[in-house]
Structures are given as structure tokens and as C-alpha cells.
Design a protein around this motif. Structure first.
Motif, PDB file in Angstrom:
ATOM      1  N   MET A  26      13.577   1.522   0.408  1.00  0.00           N
ATOM      2  CA  MET A  26      12.609   1.795   1.468  1.00  0.00           C
ATOM      3  C   MET A  26      12.063   0.500   2.072  1.00  0.00           C
ATOM      4  SD  MET A  26      12.609   4.959   2.058  1.00  0.00           S
ATOM      5  CE  MET A  26      11.251   4.935   3.216  1.00  0.00           C
ATOM      6  N   VAL A  27      11.869  -0.532   1.274  1.00  0.00           N
ATOM      7  CA  VAL A  27      11.428  -1.823   1.807  1.00  0.00           C
ATOM      8  C   VAL A  27      12.478  -2.336   2.783  1.00  0.00           C
ATOM      9  CG1 VAL A  27      11.034  -4.253   1.226  1.00  0.00           C
ATOM     10  CG2 VAL A  27       9.929  -2.468  -0.125  1.00  0.00           C
ATOM     11  N   GLU A  28      13.739  -2.288   2.369  1.00  0.00           N
ATOM     12  CA  GLU A  28      14.836  -2.787   3.201  1.00  0.00           C
ATOM     13  C   GLU A  28      14.952  -2.012   4.508  1.00  0.00           C
ATOM     14  OE1 GLU A  28      19.634  -2.373   3.015  1.00  0.00           O
ATOM     15  OE2 GLU A  28      18.640  -2.951   1.154  1.00  0.00           O
ATOM     16  N   LYS A  29      14.823  -0.689   4.452  1.00  0.00           N
ATOM     17  CA  LYS A  29      15.009   0.151   5.637  1.00  0.00           C
ATOM     18  C   LYS A  29      13.771   0.236   6.517  1.00  0.00           C
ATOM     19  CE  LYS A  29      19.220   1.075   4.844  1.00  0.00           C
ATOM     20  NZ  LYS A  29      20.263   0.473   5.683  1.00  0.00           N
ATOM     21  N   THR A  30      12.593   0.149   5.926  1.00  0.00           N
ATOM     22  CA  THR A  30      11.362   0.270   6.691  1.00  0.00           C
ATOM     23  C   THR A  30      10.964  -1.049   7.338  1.00  0.00           C
ATOM     24  OG1 THR A  30      10.634   1.960   5.111  1.00  0.00           O
ATOM     25  CG2 THR A  30       8.969   1.083   6.582  1.00  0.00           C
ATOM     26  N   PHE A  31      11.274  -2.147   6.671  1.00  0.00           N
ATOM     27  CA  PHE A  31      10.918  -3.472   7.172  1.00  0.00           C
ATOM     28  C   PHE A  31      12.166  -4.351   7.226  1.00  0.00           C
ATOM     29  CE2 PHE A  31       7.463  -1.766   4.501  1.00  0.00           C
ATOM     30  CZ  PHE A  31       6.457  -1.639   5.444  1.00  0.00           C
ATOM     31  N   PRO A  32      13.162  -3.974   8.045  1.00  0.00           N
ATOM     32  CA  PRO A  32      14.428  -4.727   8.044  1.00  0.00           C
ATOM     33  C   PRO A  32      14.232  -6.190   8.457  1.00  0.00           C
ATOM     34  CG  PRO A  32      14.341  -3.202   9.904  1.00  0.00           C
ATOM     35  CD  PRO A  32      13.134  -2.934   9.058  1.00  0.00           C
ATOM     36  N   GLY A  33      14.795  -7.074   7.662  1.00  0.00           N
ATOM     37  CA  GLY A  33      14.739  -8.496   7.955  1.00  0.00           C
ATOM     38  C   GLY A  33      13.387  -9.143   7.701  1.00  0.00           C
ATOM     39  N   GLU A  34      12.429  -8.384   7.175  1.00  0.00           N
ATOM     40  CA  GLU A  34      11.094  -8.930   6.905  1.00  0.00           C
ATOM     41  C   GLU A  34      10.897  -9.119   5.407  1.00  0.00           C
ATOM     42  OE1 GLU A  34       7.820  -6.819   8.741  1.00  0.00           O
ATOM     43  OE2 GLU A  34       9.176  -5.989  10.236  1.00  0.00           O
ATOM     44  N   LYS A  35      10.101 -10.089   5.073  1.00  0.00           N
ATOM     45  CA  LYS A  35       9.687 -10.292   3.684  1.00  0.00           C
ATOM     46  C   LYS A  35       8.310  -9.655   3.555  1.00  0.00           C
ATOM     47  CE  LYS A  35       9.917 -12.384  -0.381  1.00  0.00           C
ATOM     48  NZ  LYS A  35      10.770 -11.892  -1.421  1.00  0.00           N
ATOM     49  N   VAL A  36       8.226  -8.525   2.862  1.00  0.00           N
ATOM     50  CA  VAL A  36       6.967  -7.791   2.736  1.00  0.00           C
ATOM     51  C   VAL A  36       6.377  -8.078   1.362  1.00  0.00           C
ATOM     52  CG1 VAL A  36       5.908  -5.512   2.724  1.00  0.00           C
ATOM     53  CG2 VAL A  36       7.766  -6.005   4.294  1.00  0.00           C
ATOM     54  N   SER A  37       5.185  -8.662   1.371  1.00  0.00           N
ATOM     55  CA  SER A  37       4.518  -8.977   0.110  1.00  0.00           C
ATOM     56  C   SER A  37       3.817  -7.745  -0.432  1.00  0.00           C
ATOM     57  CB  SER A  37       3.499 -10.101   0.324  1.00  0.00           C
ATOM     58  OG  SER A  37       2.385  -9.613   1.055  1.00  0.00           O
ATOM     59  N   GLY A  38       3.507  -7.786  -1.711  1.00  0.00           N
ATOM     60  CA  GLY A  38       2.744  -6.715  -2.332  1.00  0.00           C
ATOM     61  C   GLY A  38       1.387  -6.547  -1.669  1.00  0.00           C
ATOM     62  N   ARG A  39       0.774  -7.669  -1.281  1.00  0.00           N
ATOM     63  CA  ARG A  39      -0.534  -7.611  -0.610  1.00  0.00           C
ATOM     64  C   ARG A  39      -0.419  -6.923   0.751  1.00  0.00           C
ATOM     65  NH1 ARG A  39      -4.299 -10.347  -3.401  1.00  0.00           N
ATOM     66  NH2 ARG A  39      -3.620 -12.057  -4.708  1.00  0.00           N
ATOM     67  N   THR A  40       0.612  -7.252   1.495  1.00  0.00           N
ATOM     68  CA  THR A  40       0.819  -6.637   2.816  1.00  0.00           C
ATOM     69  C   THR A  40       1.017  -5.142   2.678  1.00  0.00           C
ATOM     70  OG1 THR A  40       1.803  -8.675   3.659  1.00  0.00           O
ATOM     71  CG2 THR A  40       2.268  -6.655   4.882  1.00  0.00           C
ATOM     72  N   PHE A  41       1.840  -4.748   1.721  1.00  0.00           N
ATOM     73  CA  PHE A  41       2.102  -3.319   1.544  1.00  0.00           C
ATOM     74  C   PHE A  41       0.858  -2.588   1.059  1.00  0.00           C
ATOM     75  CE2 PHE A  41       3.654   0.522  -0.490  1.00  0.00           C
ATOM     76  CZ  PHE A  41       4.476   1.020   0.505  1.00  0.00           C
ATOM     77  N   ALA A  42       0.129  -3.187   0.128  1.00  0.00           N
ATOM     78  CA  ALA A  42      -1.096  -2.570  -0.378  1.00  0.00           C
ATOM     79  C   ALA A  42      -2.112  -2.385   0.744  1.00  0.00           C
ATOM     80  CB  ALA A  42      -1.688  -3.409  -1.512  1.00  0.00           C
ATOM     81  N   GLU A  43      -2.207  -3.357   1.644  1.00  0.00           N
ATOM     82  CA  GLU A  43      -3.116  -3.248   2.788  1.00  0.00           C
ATOM     83  C   GLU A  43      -2.668  -2.122   3.726  1.00  0.00           C
ATOM     84  OE1 GLU A  43      -6.215  -3.827   5.418  1.00  0.00           O
ATOM     85  OE2 GLU A  43      -5.981  -4.542   3.365  1.00  0.00           O
ATOM     86  N   LEU A  44      -1.380  -1.985   3.947  1.00  0.00           N
ATOM     87  CA  LEU A  44      -0.842  -0.912   4.780  1.00  0.00           C
ATOM     88  C   LEU A  44      -1.188   0.450   4.184  1.00  0.00           C
ATOM     89  CD1 LEU A  44       0.947  -0.112   7.219  1.00  0.00           C
ATOM     90  CD2 LEU A  44       2.910  -0.318   5.694  1.00  0.00           C
ATOM     91  N   VAL A  45      -1.030   0.587   2.886  1.00  0.00           N
ATOM     92  CA  VAL A  45      -1.377   1.833   2.198  1.00  0.00           C
ATOM     93  C   VAL A  45      -2.865   2.128   2.378  1.00  0.00           C
ATOM     94  CG1 VAL A  45      -1.587   2.942  -0.072  1.00  0.00           C
ATOM     95  CG2 VAL A  45       0.508   1.720   0.532  1.00  0.00           C
ATOM     96  N   ARG A  46      -3.704   1.104   2.218  1.00  0.00           N
ATOM     97  CA  ARG A  46      -5.152   1.272   2.362  1.00  0.00           C
ATOM     98  C   ARG A  46      -5.504   1.718   3.783  1.00  0.00           C
ATOM     99  NH1 ARG A  46      -9.346  -0.823   4.301  1.00  0.00           N
ATOM    100  NH2 ARG A  46      -8.458  -2.764   5.037  1.00  0.00           N
ATOM    101  N   GLU A  47      -4.868   1.099   4.790  1.00  0.00           N
ATOM    102  CA  GLU A  47      -5.123   1.461   6.187  1.00  0.00           C
ATOM    103  C   GLU A  47      -4.762   2.924   6.464  1.00  0.00           C
ATOM    104  OE1 GLU A  47      -2.869  -1.296   8.518  1.00  0.00           O
ATOM    105  OE2 GLU A  47      -4.189  -2.974   8.027  1.00  0.00           O
TER     106      GLU A  47
END
Length: 156
Positions: A26-47
Motif C-alpha cells: 500500500m505504501v508503494e501504490k499509494t505514494f509511488p516514488g515517494e519516501k513516506v516516513s512513519g511520522r508523515t503517515f501517522a499525521e495523515l491518519v490523525r488528519e
């Protein structure tokens, strides 16, 4: 999982048995070519109204967490914008999510230019499915019309 037939070509469905495999996919398909940190993803979930710590997300990606609570699965679903049951063991939703992501990717690349309903019956498509299909076409329709020029055509 088997294979999916697509315009005569056969594509092997990815092996998604473990939570780690599903989240990495899901990281690969949802954010193609991006490096998604745990902090970034956690913030997205919170939002999006959920709660997930960045360290817990990192532990899932590292394979250290294998059986999280239902609340964590729901948070993952919020973050990725998919049905949370995708992350459950032996989920029936996996094939649907993979097919949906494949469809969206093919719409973006122009491999799919129209949508035709087959086997809809006399009642037609359910309103929810029709609304979803139309929203996908609207999202990419403007881009295609600009590229198509006067000779281009759209098919719905």
C-alpha cells in the motif's frame, strides 16, 4: 491469490499474506516514488480522524508487529484510504483493493479510456457503483480532453 486477466494480458497478483506485505504494498501504490516516513503517515491518519503512532507504523513495516488490534487496522485503512479489512488475515477484501488500485493506475496512464457495464441487467448499475465510476471519469476526463484535441473521443 491467482492471476488477473486484463485486456488479454495476464498479470500475477502480488503475494499479500502478511501485514508487513500488505502495508509495504500500500505504501508503494499509494505514494509511488515517494519516501513516506512513519511520522508523515501517522499525521495523515490523525488528519483523517484516526490514531497511529509513527513508531508503531515503522514496526509494522519492519515486520515486528503481526497481529495489531482492530483499531490499528482501521487507522491503517484511514491512512491509505481503503477498507480496513484489507489488512486482516485472510481478508476477502485484498483482491478488491488490488484490482481497484490497478484500475486507477491504468486510468492515470491512459491504458483504460472508457468504462462499459456488462451484465448490469434491466435495473442498470447500482447508484453507488455508477457514482464511483463517474467520479473516476471526471477526475481524469479533463486531462484527456485537453490531450485528445479535436480528433479525440471519449467513451463512457
Amino acid at each position: 491469490m491467482g492471476t488477473v486477466m486484463d485486456d488479454g494480458a495476464e498479470h500475477a497478483a502480488p503475494e499479500l499474506h502478511t501485514l508487513q506485505q500488505k502495508v509495504a504494498y500500500m505504501v508503494e501504490k499509494t505514494f509511488p516514488g515517494e519516501k513516506v516516513s512513519g511520522r508523515t503517515f501517522a499525521e495523515l491518519v490523525r488528519e483523517r480522524g484516526g490514531s497511529l503512532s509513527h513508531s508503531y507504523f515503522s514496526n509494522i513495516l519492519a515486520g515486528k508487529v503481526t497481529h495489531p488490534s482492530e483499531e490499528i487496522l482501521k487507522a491503517l485503512g484511514l491512512g491509505f484510504g481503503v477498507d480496513w479489512r484489507f489488512f486482516k488475515e485472510e481478508s476477502e477484501v485484498v483482491d478488491d483493493v488490488v484490482s481497484g488500485l490497478r484500475f486507477l493506475a491504468q486510468r492515470r496512464t491512459g491504458e483504460i479510456t472508457g468504462v462499459a457495464a456488462r451484465g448490469a441487467g434491466d435495473a442498470g448499475l447500482p447508484p453507488e457503483l455508477l457514482e464511483f465510476a463517474l467520479s473516476l471519469l471526471q477526475d481524469t476526463g479533463g486531462e484527456q480532453r485537453e490531450d485528445a484535441g479535436p480528433q479525440g473521443s471519449e467513451r463512457c
